[in-house]
Motif scaffolding. Structure first.
Motif, PDB file in Angstrom:
ATOM      1  N   UNK A  32       0.815  -1.223   0.000  1.00 19.79           N
ATOM      2  CA  UNK A  32       0.000   0.000   0.000  1.00 19.79           C
ATOM      3  C   UNK A  32       0.845   1.268   0.000  1.00 19.79           C
ATOM      4  N   UNK A  33       2.170   1.135   0.083  1.00 17.69           N
ATOM      5  CA  UNK A  33       3.032   2.312  -0.016  1.00 17.69           C
ATOM      6  C   UNK A  33       3.620   2.797   1.282  1.00 17.69           C
ATOM      7  N   UNK A  34       3.275   2.156   2.413  1.00 13.82           N
ATOM      8  CA  UNK A  34       3.767   2.620   3.696  1.00 13.82           C
ATOM      9  C   UNK A  34       5.157   2.115   4.038  1.00 13.82           C
ATOM     10  N   UNK A  35       5.537   2.364   5.265  1.00 10.90           N
ATOM     11  CA  UNK A  35       6.866   2.010   5.777  1.00 10.90           C
ATOM     12  C   UNK A  35       6.963   0.499   5.980  1.00 10.90           C
ATOM     13  N   UNK A  36       8.114  -0.096   5.674  1.00  9.24           N
ATOM     14  CA  UNK A  36       8.433  -1.468   6.033  1.00  9.24           C
ATOM     15  C   UNK A  36       9.827  -1.483   6.656  1.00  9.24           C
ATOM     16  N   UNK A 260      -6.755   6.660  11.829  1.00  7.45           N
ATOM     17  CA  UNK A 260      -7.306   7.559  10.815  1.00  7.45           C
ATOM     18  C   UNK A 260      -8.306   6.831   9.920  1.00  7.45           C
ATOM     19  N   UNK A 261      -9.014   5.870  10.509  1.00  8.34           N
ATOM     20  CA  UNK A 261      -9.852   5.000   9.687  1.00  8.34           C
ATOM     21  C   UNK A 261     -10.932   5.766   8.932  1.00  8.34           C
ATOM     22  N   UNK A 262     -11.352   6.915   9.411  1.00  7.53           N
ATOM     23  CA  UNK A 262     -12.359   7.695   8.706  1.00  7.53           C
ATOM     24  C   UNK A 262     -11.805   8.518   7.559  1.00  7.53           C
ATOM     25  N   UNK A 263     -10.478   8.565   7.449  1.00 12.10           N
ATOM     26  CA  UNK A 263      -9.803   9.339   6.411  1.00 12.10           C
ATOM     27  C   UNK A 263      -9.690   8.491   5.151  1.00 12.10           C
ATOM     28  N   UNK A 264     -10.196   8.959   4.007  1.00 12.54           N
ATOM     29  CA  UNK A 264     -10.063   8.170   2.771  1.00 12.54           C
ATOM     30  C   UNK A 264      -8.626   7.840   2.409  1.00 12.54           C
ATOM     31  N   UNK A 265      -7.675   8.629   2.926  1.00 19.36           N
ATOM     32  CA  UNK A 265      -6.266   8.398   2.605  1.00 19.36           C
ATOM     33  C   UNK A 265      -5.546   7.585   3.678  1.00 19.36           C
ATOM     34  N   UNK A 266      -6.301   6.952   4.598  1.00 19.66           N
ATOM     35  CA  UNK A 266      -5.672   6.198   5.683  1.00 19.66           C
ATOM     36  C   UNK A 266      -4.803   5.070   5.171  1.00 19.66           C
ATOM     37  N   UNK A 267      -5.105   4.570   3.982  1.00 22.05           N
ATOM     38  CA  UNK A 267      -4.357   3.444   3.428  1.00 22.05           C
ATOM     39  C   UNK A 267      -2.881   3.767   3.246  1.00 22.05           C
ATOM     40  N   UNK A 268      -2.537   5.043   3.153  1.00 19.26           N
ATOM     41  CA  UNK A 268      -1.151   5.420   2.878  1.00 19.26           C
ATOM     42  C   UNK A 268      -0.199   4.994   3.996  1.00 19.26           C
ATOM     43  N   UNK A 269      -0.733   4.725   5.172  1.00 16.20           N
ATOM     44  CA  UNK A 269       0.121   4.297   6.283  1.00 16.20           C
ATOM     45  C   UNK A 269       0.492   2.819   6.199  1.00 16.20           C
ATOM     46  N   UNK A 270      -0.239   2.062   5.393  1.00 13.16           N
ATOM     47  CA  UNK A 270      -0.094   0.610   5.398  1.00 13.16           C
ATOM     48  C   UNK A 270       1.093   0.138   4.581  1.00 13.16           C
ATOM     49  N   UNK A 271       1.651  -0.985   5.009  1.00 17.12           N
ATOM     50  CA  UNK A 271       2.657  -1.688   4.221  1.00 17.12           C
ATOM     51  C   UNK A 271       1.971  -2.747   3.377  1.00 17.12           C
ATOM     52  N   UNK A 272       2.042  -4.011   3.828  1.00 13.76           N
ATOM     53  CA  UNK A 272       1.450  -5.132   3.098  1.00 13.76           C
ATOM     54  C   UNK A 272       0.206  -5.628   3.830  1.00 13.76           C
ATOM     55  N   UNK A 273      -0.943  -5.516   3.167  1.00 18.47           N
ATOM     56  CA  UNK A 273      -2.186  -6.081   3.692  1.00 18.47           C
ATOM     57  C   UNK A 273      -3.000  -6.629   2.524  1.00 18.47           C
ATOM     58  N   UNK A 274      -3.929  -7.507   2.859  1.00 19.52           N
ATOM     59  CA  UNK A 274      -4.859  -7.989   1.842  1.00 19.52           C
ATOM     60  C   UNK A 274      -5.970  -6.964   1.656  1.00 19.52           C
ATOM     61  N   UNK A 275      -6.816  -7.190   0.680  1.00 17.37           N
ATOM     62  CA  UNK A 275      -7.929  -6.275   0.438  1.00 17.37           C
ATOM     63  C   UNK A 275      -8.951  -6.324   1.565  1.00 17.37           C
ATOM     64  N   UNK A 276      -8.890  -7.352   2.407  1.00 18.79           N
ATOM     65  CA  UNK A 276      -9.766  -7.444   3.576  1.00 18.79           C
ATOM     66  C   UNK A 276      -9.096  -6.938   4.839  1.00 18.79           C
ATOM     67  N   UNK A 277      -7.871  -6.439   4.706  1.00 19.85           N
ATOM     68  CA  UNK A 277      -7.184  -5.929   5.880  1.00 19.85           C
ATOM     69  C   UNK A 277      -6.430  -6.966   6.674  1.00 19.85           C
ATOM     70  N   UNK A 278      -6.145  -8.118   6.089  1.00 22.77           N
ATOM     71  CA  UNK A 278      -5.367  -9.150   6.763  1.00 22.77           C
ATOM     72  C   UNK A 278      -3.874  -8.896   6.550  1.00 22.77           C
ATOM     73  N   UNK A 279      -3.078  -9.133   7.589  1.00 21.15           N
ATOM     74  CA  UNK A 279      -1.631  -9.042   7.477  1.00 21.15           C
ATOM     75  C   UNK A 279      -1.045 -10.432   7.250  1.00 21.15           C
ATOM     76  N   UNK A 280       0.288 -10.515   7.148  1.00 25.11           N
ATOM     77  CA  UNK A 280       0.907 -11.770   6.704  1.00 25.11           C
ATOM     78  C   UNK A 280       0.671 -12.934   7.655  1.00 25.11           C
ATOM     79  N   UNK A 281       0.455 -12.657   8.929  1.00 22.42           N
ATOM     80  CA  UNK A 281       0.221 -13.744   9.869  1.00 22.42           C
ATOM     81  C   UNK A 281      -1.232 -14.056  10.116  1.00 22.42           C
TER      82      UNK A 281
END
Length: 331
Positions: A32-36, A260-281
């Motif tokens: 999603x473009x965030x920090x890793x 920032x879940x109400x912010x349409x741009x909240x996704x910019x903070x994310x690294x790797x997630x699925x479209x349902x919001x699941x992480x690697x574990x």
């Protein structure tokens, strides 16, 4: 398709999903473009200190998680989330946290502890952009994801008004937002299957990363605290740590997205997630019918022993995957 999922001694072949698990391309992770954090450092903090932890458990946990996070064949799976560049993990010396043995520890408590350690100068000298502080809970302590302070922490704060306090974090998305790539946090506790979580707080404009990890075992009353897969609780702690540290390195700023879940741009903070919001574990745990198929002891690449880990989600095989001798080619 799950008939052989519980067969004892069955480990995945190199480059294959866990046996009995269907391919789930829809659950693949997207960047999603965030920090890793490719070059991770971590510190184990034993809540309650020597009064609550045996030296044997501390020694085995520290040794096993250091070996697991540095293992070549395990890291070969995770390298796909770093463009196949080498990733490193360094276990820094662990420390006891004495004088505090809570019966319940909330996320608010964990974050208050993080700020307390920061304000007292205990986190000086650490590279906070790449270091994760693991709060390991003692036997019997219940972990919750409540953003408020527990009654114990509130009492201690009232008794010691000079200590720092935290503003409660904004609660996560509601159930009707499950399709968002921003992970949602169901209110839960370790008595309801919560093994741990990772997050961050901002202090003086800097993120400080943490995990909270349950001493998973069957309690005397027969209930489970955390996710006990192994008979030896220390092994459950290591498997939880492995889950949380890999999520922390691939999606460290998830807490900012949740805040920032109400912010349409909240996704910019994310690294790797699925479209349902699941992480690697997450998906391997959520969808496993038998946790012993994905929470396993694996032989270290150098043959020096075995370590307990939880297999992580692999886009390359569209499901949970064990250690492999070479990284997958990038698609």
């Amino acid at each position: 398709m799950h008939d052989n999922a519980g067969l004892p001694g069955r480990l995945p072949s190199f480059g294959e999903r866990v046996p009995g698990v269907q391919a789930t391309p829809a659950e693949d992770l997207r960047f999603r473009g965030g920090h890793t954090i490719a070059d991770l450092k971590f510190v184990n903090l034993y809540v309650g200190g020597d009064d609550c932890w045996s030296k044997s458990d501390i020694r085995q946990i520290d040794s096993a998680i250091a070996a697991a996070m540095a293992d070549r064949n395990l890291n070969n799976v995770m390298m796909q989330y770093f463009n196949n560049r080498p990733i490193t993990s360094v276990a820094l010396p662990s420390h006891p946290l004495t004088g505090y043995r809570p019966s319940t520890m909330t996320q608010g408590d964990v974050e208050r502890c993080v700020e307390y350690l920061y304000r007292r100068g205990f986190l000086q000298g650490y590279d906070l952009s790449a270091t994760v502080f693991n709060f390991l809970l003692p036997r019997g302590t219940v972990l919750t994801d409540d953003p408020q302070l527990s009654a114990t922490a509130m009492t201690q704060a009232a008794a010691q008004p000079g200590q720092p306090t935290l503003t409660a974090a904004v609660r996560a998305a509601d159930e009707d937002q499950k399709s968002s790539p921003v992970p949602h946090a169901d209110e839960s506790s370790s008595l309801m299957g919560l093994g741990g979580y990772h997050g961050s707080i901002h202090i003086d404009g800097r993120p400080v990363y943490y995990t909270a990890d349950v001493f998973s075992e069957r309690l005397e009353n027969g209930r489970f605290n955390g996710i006990p897969v192994f008979a030896d609780p220390w092994k459950n702690v290591v498997a939880t740590l492995y889950h949380e540290l890999n999520e922390a390195r691939t999606d460290p700023d998830v807490q900012d997205a949740i805040r920032h879940v109400g912010d349409p741009a909240a996704e910019r903070y994310l690294g790797w997630t699925s479209d349902r919001g699941e992480e690697c574990g997450d998906y391997p745990i959520d969808e496993s019918r038998d946790l012993s198929t994905i929470v396993r002891e694996v032989t270290l690449t150098d043959g020096s022993g075995k370590v307990p880990v939880q297999f992580q989600y692999s886009n390359a095989v569209h499901g949970p995957e064990g250690p492999i001798p070479e990284p997958h080619p990038l698609r």
